[in-house]
Design an enzyme around this catalytic site. Sequence first.
Site, PDB file in Angstrom:
ATOM      1  N   SER A 211       0.849  -1.195   0.000  1.00 12.41           N
ATOM      2  CA  SER A 211       0.000   0.000   0.000  1.00 12.41           C
ATOM      3  C   SER A 211       0.880   1.239   0.000  1.00 12.41           C
ATOM      4  O   SER A 211       1.895   1.279   0.706  1.00 12.41           O
ATOM      5  CB  SER A 211      -0.856   0.052   1.276  1.00 12.41           C
ATOM      6  OG  SER A 211      -1.581  -1.142   1.466  1.00 12.41           O
TER       7      SER A 211
ATOM      8  N   ASP B 155       1.031   3.553  10.232  1.00 12.45           N
ATOM      9  CA  ASP B 155       0.558   2.815   9.046  1.00 12.45           C
ATOM     10  C   ASP B 155      -0.946   2.998   8.831  1.00 12.45           C
ATOM     11  O   ASP B 155      -1.619   2.124   8.272  1.00 12.45           O
ATOM     12  CB  ASP B 155       0.896   1.313   9.153  1.00 12.45           C
ATOM     13  CG  ASP B 155       2.402   1.069   9.242  1.00 12.45           C
ATOM     14  OD1 ASP B 155       3.164   1.856   8.641  1.00 12.45           O
ATOM     15  OD2 ASP B 155       2.804   0.110   9.920  1.00 12.45           O
TER      16      ASP B 155
HETATM   17  C1  GAR Z   1      10.074  -2.411   1.874  1.00 14.09           C
HETATM   18  O1  GAR Z   1       9.425  -3.649   1.727  1.00 14.09           O
HETATM   19  C2  GAR Z   1       9.121  -1.380   2.445  1.00 14.09           C
HETATM   20  O2  GAR Z   1       7.801  -1.520   2.002  1.00 14.09           O
HETATM   21  C3  GAR Z   1       9.215  -1.680   3.913  1.00 14.09           C
HETATM   22  O3  GAR Z   1      10.567  -1.938   4.147  1.00 14.09           O
HETATM   23  C4  GAR Z   1      11.152  -2.487   2.955  1.00 14.09           C
HETATM   24  C5  GAR Z   1      12.337  -1.646   2.618  1.00 14.09           C
HETATM   25  O4  GAR Z   1      13.049  -2.193   1.531  1.00 14.09           O
HETATM   26  N1  GAR Z   1       8.722  -0.584   4.694  1.00 14.09           N
HETATM   27  C6  GAR Z   1       8.120  -0.742   5.866  1.00 14.09           C
HETATM   28  O5  GAR Z   1       7.948  -1.829   6.405  1.00 14.09           O
HETATM   29  C7  GAR Z   1       7.628   0.537   6.492  1.00 14.09           C
HETATM   30  N2  GAR Z   1       6.749   0.284   7.570  1.00 14.09           N
HETATM   31  P1  GAR Z   1      13.969  -1.266   0.647  1.00 14.09           P
HETATM   32  O6  GAR Z   1      14.900  -0.534   1.607  1.00 14.09           O
HETATM   33  O7  GAR Z   1      14.716  -2.205  -0.236  1.00 14.09           O
HETATM   34  O8  GAR Z   1      13.105  -0.309  -0.105  1.00 14.09           O
END
Ligand code: GAR
Length: 211
Positions: free
Chosen positions: A132, A141
Site C-alpha cells: 500500500s 501505518d
Molecule cells: C520495503 O518492503 C518497504 O515496504 C518496507 O521496508 C522495505 C524496505 O526495503 N517498509 C516498511 O515496512 C515501512 N513500515 P527497501 O529498503 O529495499 O526499499
Amino acid sequence: MKRYVILISGRGSNMESLLDAGLPGSCAAVISNKPDATGLAAAAGRGIATTVIDHRGFASREDFDAALATEIERHAPDLVLLAGFMRILGERFVRRFEGRLLNIHPSLLPAFPGVRTHAQALAAGVRLHGCSVHFVTPALDGGPIVAQAAVPVLAGDDEASLGRRVLAEEHLLYPRVAGWFLEGRLRLVDGRARLDGEAAVAGALHAPQAG
Ligand code: GAR
C-alpha cells in the site's frame, strides 16, 4: 521542476526504483537515519546528495524529528517519500509535512501494520497479500490509502518468497504514485487521497502478477 526527498533506513531498493523511474521532478536528497544503510551508496552512485541523521545521536524522538525536519526543509521539497524508513515519526513532524508525505508499506493496509508483514500474512492464512502507498498521518501505518497492489499467496510460500513477490509490486506502485503527486494529480483533501479530483483513487489496484 518539483523537488522530492527520499528517506531510507536500509537497502533502498524502493529508493532505487523511484530514482530510476524518470519521475517528473528532481531528487534533492536521500536521507538515512542509519549510517550503514546500503542504499546510501546506491544514491551517491546516481549523483544524489546523501545525508545521515543518526537517530542514536539524539536524546529524544522529538529532537531527532526536529533535526530531520530541518534537514528536509533545507531542500524545500514538494514531496517527501518514506522508502523503507523504519523510524516512527512523531505527530509534530507528521503534521508539518502533512499532505506531502507518502509511505510504502508491505501489506494491504489496514491489515498487518508494523513489522514482519509477510510473516503476519502467512500466519493469518490470507490468500491475497500486497503493498500500500498511503499519505502519512500520526496513526502508525494508518493514513489515507492512495493505491494498493495485490499478489496471490501461493502454496509453499515462505516469508522470503512472499516478500520478493510483494517487493516486485512495490517497485512498480511507488513510482507510479509519486509520479501522480509530482504531476499535481494527487492530493490529500479532507483526510482522503484524491486523484484527478476524485474522492476514491480509481484504477489504482493494478493486476496481480501470478507466480
Ligand atoms: C520495503 O518492503 C518497504 O515496504 C518496507 O521496508 C522495505 C524496505 O526495503 N517498509 C516498511 O515496512 C515501512 N513500515 P527497501 O529498503 O529495499 O526499499
